[in-house]
Design an enzyme around this catalytic site. Structure first.
Site: not given
Length: 232
Positions: A50, A110, A142
Site C-alpha cells: 500500500d 484490497k 495493514c
C-alpha cells in the site's frame, strides 16, 4: 522411573526445551532451526504493502520508506525472490507511487487491512514458502494485520523496519514492538539482503554490493538505539 543416560542426562524430561541438541527428535531439531529466522531466496517472498499516492504527505518518512522498499525490490529481482504488491482502495487512495519501481508487478486491490485474504491463492500455490519479507504502510494497521495472519499460517515474518511506517512515530514504534511480541523478526533492509545473499562468491554479489553501498536514508529509527524508546 526413567534412568539417566551418562551422555544425555536430560533425556527423561518431557520438555523439549531442556533437551540437549543431540537428544532432540528430528522434528524438534527442525523447529529449532526454523525459529532462528533464516532467510533463503528459494523459500522467501517480498510483500509490498500500500505505498500509494494519497499517503505521500501523511506518512512519516514516506520518501525514505519507499526508497528502502525499492531497494528491497531491486535485490529481490536480482535473486529471483518473488514480490507481491497491494493497493488499499486505490479508487480513493490512488495508485502505487512510481518511485517504488514496481513496474511489471500487477497491483492487487484490497479493502481488508490484511494482505493475506487477497493474496490467499498466491500463498497456497507456494508450498515451499517459509518466509515473508514485509515492507509498507501503515505499521499499526495493514502491516500488523498482515503479520498476524501470516504468523497464524505458520510462516516466518520479517519486518523490514526501515521500510515500514505510519502517520505517527508512536503508532509506528508501538506496532513494531507489538509484532515482535507476536513472533515476527525485525530487521533492517541490509541485514535481510545479506542473509539472502549469504556468500560473497554469489554470482549476483557484485551487483547487490553496488546497491548496499548506496546511502540509506534515515527513516527515523535512530532514537531506538539512543535510549529514547522504552518499547524495545
Amino acid at each position: 522411573m526413567p534412568t539417566l543416560d551418562g551422555n544425555c542426562r536430560m533425556c527423561w524430561t518431557p520438555s523439549l526445551l531442556s533437551l540437549p541438541p543431540a537428544c532432540l527428535p528430528l522434528e524438534g531439531m527442525a523447529a529449532a532451526r526454523t525459529s532462528l529466522g533464516r532467510v533463503l531466496p528459494g523459500s522467501s517472498i517480498l510483500f509490498l504493502c500500500d505505498m500509494q499516492e494519497r499517503f505521500r504527505h501523511s506518512i512519516v518518512y514516506f520518501p525514505q520508506i519507499v526508497s528502502v522498499a525499492a531497494r528491497m525490490l531491486r535485490v529481490a529481482r536480482l535473486l529471483q525472490v518473488p514480490a507481491l504488491l497491494t493497493e488499499q482502495y486505490p479508487q480513493g487512495l490512488g495508485p502505487t507511487v512510481p518511485e517504488l519501481g514496481a513496474e511489471g508487478l500487477q497491483p492487487v486491490s484490497k479493502t481488508c487491512f490484511s494482505m493475506v485474504p487477497t493474496l490467499q491463492r498466491e500463498l497456497d500455490s507456494r508450498p515451499q514458502l517459509q518466509s515473508v519479507l514485509l515492507c509498507g504502510i501503515e505499521a499499526q494497521v495493514c502491516i500488523l494485520h498482515t503479520t498476524l495472519d501470516l504468523l497464524e499460517r505458520g510462516l516466518q515474518v520479517h519486518i523490514v523496519v526501515d521500510a515500514c511506517s505510519s502517520r505517527s512515530q508512536v503508532d509506528r514504534l508501538t506496532a513494531l514492538a507489538r509484532m515482535r511480541q507476536s513472533g515476527a523478526f525485525l530487521s533492517t533492509s541490509e541485514g535481510l539482503i545479506m542473509q539472502l545473499v549469504r556468500d560473497a562468491a554469489h554470482p549476483k554479489f557484485r551487483e547487490i554490493q553496488k546497491i548496499i553501498k548506496e546511502p540509506v536514508p534515515d527513516s527515523g529509527l535512530l532514537g531506538l538505539f539512543q535510549g529514547q524508546n522504552p518499547l524495545f
